[in-house]
Design an enzyme around this catalytic site. Structure first.
Site, PDB file in Angstrom:
ATOM      1  N   ALA A 174      -8.343 -27.639   5.702  1.00  0.00           N
ATOM      2  CA  ALA A 174      -9.417 -27.860   6.667  1.00  0.00           C
ATOM      3  C   ALA A 174     -10.571 -26.877   6.532  1.00  0.00           C
ATOM      4  CB  ALA A 174      -8.856 -27.793   8.088  1.00  0.00           C
ATOM      5  N   ASP A 175     -10.357 -25.746   5.877  1.00  0.00           N
ATOM      6  CA  ASP A 175     -11.413 -24.731   5.772  1.00  0.00           C
ATOM      7  C   ASP A 175     -11.357 -24.059   4.403  1.00  0.00           C
ATOM      8  OD1 ASP A 175     -13.527 -23.081   6.421  1.00  0.00           O
ATOM      9  OD2 ASP A 175     -12.308 -21.668   7.566  1.00  0.00           O
ATOM     10  N   LEU A 176     -11.572 -24.840   3.362  1.00  0.00           N
ATOM     11  CA  LEU A 176     -11.524 -24.295   2.005  1.00  0.00           C
ATOM     12  C   LEU A 176     -12.828 -23.563   1.725  1.00  0.00           C
ATOM     13  CD1 LEU A 176      -9.736 -24.133  -0.507  1.00  0.00           C
ATOM     14  CD2 LEU A 176     -10.963 -26.122  -1.397  1.00  0.00           C
TER      15      LEU A 176
END
EC number: 2.7.1.166
Length: 249
Positions: A174-176
């Site tokens: 979700a937050d690469l």
């Protein structure tokens, strides 16, 4: 689908007017209590983590090994309502329990992630707070640090291959971003921060969304480098990703 793990243990607890539970790895921890998730309780053995994120993370020198404690914090507009409280939707859907179980599943699949040690939630009314304790990766640097220091010499191809490996396993991160990709001196890489991550059937749309988010984070962190320089480095990363994806790893 995250499978059941018999090495997990669950213990309830109460604190003030709230009640909660702790999910922990009983192979690593003989018992768990709410003090595990309090930096104040750790005292001098807890030091704030500076790089990336919204605060709320500490390096902890624990009897069971060097660890990282992260308290879940909200960002954006939601933080104006509450910085650290989330809407209660059931214990299994708490941010901490979901991330703990996802990380354990990734480890089962032989993917390079930190080992989660314990997760907790504390419910008060319609909301809850949460925290996660995991093993600390020693002697690693983030891709953000590599990019700012080494520029073209950063591990771009290794990053592309690393991401392809996780995507092949179905991880939608979700937050690469560049702070969540770590490398040691030997070139071994890890991903971290799996909050809101899920396992899916691999599909082009969400894979490219992950990569686009990483590209934006690299542009945001470019410092004195030009956008053209960053785009060229990202293209190296993307080419290595596509080659690894095509080979099936």
């Amino acid at each position: 689908m995250v499978s059941f793990d018999a090495t997990e243990a669950l213990t309830p607890y109460r604190e003030g007017r709230g009640y909660g539970a702790i999910l922990f790895d009983r192979e690593r921890l003989r018992q768990a209590d709410a003090g595990l998730f309090s930096p104040q309780r750790w005292g001098d053995r807890a030091r704030p983590v500076d790089e990336g994120g919204r605060g709320g993370a500490w390096f902890v020198d624990a009897p069971f090994g060097h660890s990282v404690l992260r308290q879940y914090r909200r960002g954006g507009m939601a933080a104006r309502v509450s910085r650290d409280q989330y809407l209660w939707k059931g214990a299994g859907r708490t941010r901490s329990f979901a991330e703990f179980r996802l990380m354990r599943e990734l480890l089962k699949r032989k993917l390079p992630v930190p080992r989660p040690l314990a997760a907790c939630y504390l419910r008060e009314g319609l909301g809850y707070r949460a925290a996660l304790l995991m093993e600390r990766l020693e002697n690693v640097r983030s891709l953000a640090d590599h990019a700012q220091v080494a520029g073209r010499g950063a591990p771009w191809e290794d990053t592309g291959r690393l991401i392809a490996r996780f995507h092949r396993a179905g991880l939608d991160h979700a937050d690469l971003n560049a702070h969540n990709i770590l490398f040691d001196a030997g070139g071994h890489g890890w991903l971290i921060d799996f909050d809101r991550g899920v396992l899916r059937i691999p599909a082009t749309r969400w894979r490219e969304r992950n990569l686009a988010r990483l590209h934006r984070s690299l542009l945001k962190l470019r410092g004195n480098r030009t956008r053209e320089d960053v785009d060229k480095d990202y293209e190296r990363l993307h080419r290595a990703y596509e080659l690894a994806w095509g080979r099936g790893y």
